[in-house]
Design an enzyme around this catalytic site. Structure first.
Site, PDB file in Angstrom:
ATOM      1  N   ASP A 141      44.781  38.315  37.385  1.00  0.00           N
ATOM      2  CA  ASP A 141      43.464  38.968  37.394  1.00  0.00           C
ATOM      3  C   ASP A 141      43.128  39.483  38.791  1.00  0.00           C
ATOM      4  O   ASP A 141      42.175  40.249  38.943  1.00  0.00           O
ATOM      5  CB  ASP A 141      42.365  38.013  36.905  1.00  0.00           C
ATOM      6  N   ARG A 182      30.680  37.632  38.617  1.00  0.00           N
ATOM      7  CA  ARG A 182      29.706  37.742  39.725  1.00  0.00           C
ATOM      8  C   ARG A 182      29.755  39.136  40.311  1.00  0.00           C
ATOM      9  O   ARG A 182      29.406  39.332  41.482  1.00  0.00           O
ATOM     10  CB  ARG A 182      29.993  36.708  40.801  1.00  0.00           C
TER      11      ARG A 182
END
Ligand code: AMP
Ligand code: MG
Length: 484
Positions: free
Chosen positions: A248, A89
């Site tokens: 991450d 996103r």
């Protein structure tokens, strides 16, 4: 509009990213531009505060010079490895060189689907966008390494979560968006060529001194460890809980990144967890250093072939380097706690003094921020009552304070040191939620007010004292949610 981008990441091999434009939206509207940050980046703030700027920050227009990409990465999420995550996103518009000569990424988050979106819509709701804006800017104002917020824009389109919510995009600035998970992405594919390219890139961009070292890869690993130790100690000094310390979400440059269900503690307890998705308490307040070290071990696994020719030798190098994390973290945190208590240096007994205070605070549900700030007020000669009344049993504080004052008698300049080390304001959950609620009804006043106060966290700002207060029982926020 033209921005003086210089996009080094987009010149790396194509397998490092996917080229993708942000998605156009119905009604771009700029709700906030960070003008000081825009100037720091060498951008024209006036030119950005226009319909054209709104179109850029909402994803409807791509400025000239941008080369939009979604970056590839993998990651351990709550301990389980996912070989492909990536920017689902987010879209990196490009890199600029700021006024200080530092290369910074400018990235849109919430700007639509990318090849990494998996089942997601690529969108963000206004709540997480404003939360990231407020909290990241508060962190920056407190001097803690972090990504920054350059702009918030609404899209005029709904996003669907549990309910329909106004869609928004946050423009984020980072010294880079390279994560431990970026290395893991290539390691999982046994793509050593990519690991070498990425490692060289990271050294050139973030750790130039490592390149000059006798063993550059050892030096790089040690430097990444040092920055994580410093970062997590800084978080813990202000009672910050990241909430999703997945690999991450661990920046190689050592910045706080990916503000999701993050929160500042009100009353102190080491096992505090806010995130609704952290059922096991993996990322509880006091687990953060252990998790950072675990994440660094995952980074080491990616680097092994570069650390030594022989695997066993490489593991030994990695383990030795990792063993430095604990002592570095402790030294950083102890130094911070000492300064919070007005002590210029850590002497024998100081660590116990600080830890004993934390113990008493935990037993007595004392507010983290106010305890230290009001303690600073007592160092200026004010009464003990405001601080001792934060403790369920105020006499527990009194007993500790006797010891503290004996130690403080050896210091000069303690009061000023304490005011500079202890923020008066943190973005408290209930105030952030309040600002979001208002913004969902198109009233950005509370957001603006909270943000303005948070950008001067060490100043008393008496007219805004109510924003320093912990929540009343009915105002307490018990859970925070991801932006997804
Ligand atoms: P985060 O929670 O921001 O750390 O995101 C974890 C992963 O989920 C990343 O790969 C994101 O890009 C992806 N992701 C999160 N939210 C969305 C969304 N709304 N649409 C697509 N991907 C998403
Ligand atoms: Mg993330």
């Amino acid at each position: 509009m033209r921005i003086a981008f210089d996009n080094t990441y987009a010149r790396l091999p194509e397998r490092f990213f996917a080229r993708v434009n942000p998605s156009a939206v119905a009604r771009p509207r700029l709700v906030k531009l960070n003008r000081p940050l825009a100037r720091e980046l060498g951008l024209d703030a006036d030119a950005l505060e226009t319909p054209e700027g709104a179109a850029i920050f909402a994803g409807s227009a791509v400025p000239e010079g941008a080369e939009p990409i979604a970056q590839a990465y993998a990651g351990h999420q709550f301990g389980g490895f996912v070989p492909q995550l990536g920017d689902g996103r987010a879209v990196l518009l490009g890199e600029v060189i700021d006024q200080g000569g530092v290369r910074r990424d400018i990235q849109l988050k919430g700007s639509g689907r990318t090849p990494f979106s998996r089942m997601g819509d690529g969108r963000a709701a206004i709540g997480p966008v404003l939360r990231e804006y407020i909290v990241s800017e508060a962190m920056a104002a407190m001097g803690i390494p972090t990504t920054r917020a350059l702009a918030a824009a609404t899209t005029g389109e709904p996003v669907y979560r549990e309910t329909a919510l106004p869609g928004a995009v946050v423009t984020r600035v980072a010294s880079s968006h390279i994560r431990v998970g970026t290395f893991q992405y290539f390691a999982a594919r046994q793509d050593m060529e990519a690991i070498r390219i990425l490692t060289d890139y990271v050294m050139a961009r973030h750790y130039p001194e490592a390149r000059e070292a006798e063993q550059p890869h050892h030096a790089l690993f040690a430097a990444v460890i040092a920055r994580q130790a410093e970062l997590v100690a800084a978080w813990m000094g202000v009672g910050f809980i990241h909430g999703v310390m997945n690999t991450d979400n661990t920046s190689i440059a050592g910045e706080t990144i990916d503000y999701g269900p993050c929160a500042f503690m009100d009353s102190y307890h080491p096992q505090t967890v806010f995130s609704s998705i952290d059922q096991m308490g993996r990322y509880a307040f006091s687990n953060q250093p252990g998790i950072a070290q675990w994440n660094l071990a995952r980074f080491a696994e990616c680097l092994l072939p570069l650390l030594a020719d022989d695997r066993d030798a490489a593991v030994e190098v990695a383990q030795e380097a990792l063993a430095a994390f604990g002592p570095q973290f402790e030294a950083q945190l102890n130094g911070r706690l000492a300064r919070k208590l007005g002590l210029a240096e850590v002497r024998t007994g100081d660590v116990d003094l600080a830890r004993d205070l934390l113990g008493v605070m935990a037993e007595n549900a004392a507010d983290w921020t106010l305890t230290f700030r009001r303690l600073a007020d007592t160092a200026e000669g004010q009464s003990d009552e405001p601080v001792r009344s934060l403790f369920i049993d105020p006499t527990a504080f009194d007993a500790w304070a006797v010891r503290w004052r004996q130690r403080l008698a050896q210091e000069t300049g303690a009061a000023a040191r304490m005011q500079a080390a202890n923020p008066a304001f943190i973005p408290r959950n209930h105030r952030v939620e309040e600002a979001i609620q208002a913004a969902q009804g198109d009233d950005f006043g509370p957001f603006e007010e909270l943000l303005a106060v948070m950008t001067r966290p060490y100043e008393a700002q008496p007219s805004k004292a109510y924003l320093a207060e912990p929540p009343a029982e009915h105002e307490r926020v018990l859970q925070t949610f991801c932006g997804t």
